[in-house]
Design a protein around this motif. Sequence first.
Motif: not given
Length: 130
Positions: A67, A78, A91-92, A97, A101-103, A114, A116-117, A122
């Motif tokens: 990323i 992932y 689930d990445c 970190q 991350e979620r895709l 994606r 967003g955190l 998003n």
Amino acid sequence: MMKRFVFLILAFVPFLLTAQKPIELKKKFFGSYEGQISSFQLDGGNDLIDVDSVPIRVSISQSNVQITIGKQMNTGVYSVLFEGDKYFVLDCRIEGQLAGERLVVYKHGKKISREGLYPQPNTFLVKVKD
């Protein structure tokens, strides 16, 4: 009584074996996806900080994900959490970190999203040729 027990065990063993198989992402979804994270505001305590929009690139291979947000590149692994009729959820776990991350990889349209955190919004990304 013993016959019923054996029957129940034999009936559930195939179900348990199929439930343990990891879901794999198909090769046609590997590649690079590009998009733009929209601008947003970050609460800096006393005031709001404006964060400009920035390009994002996500590259998915057989076992890794890369990323790149702006000039910062992060790599990780992932796993496929879920496969629906129209999408996969990945689930990445990115090196360095705490939060993953979620895709969401859509099966049609050559696009991903994606999550967003917070407070990042998003983002939708489209597949590009490498």
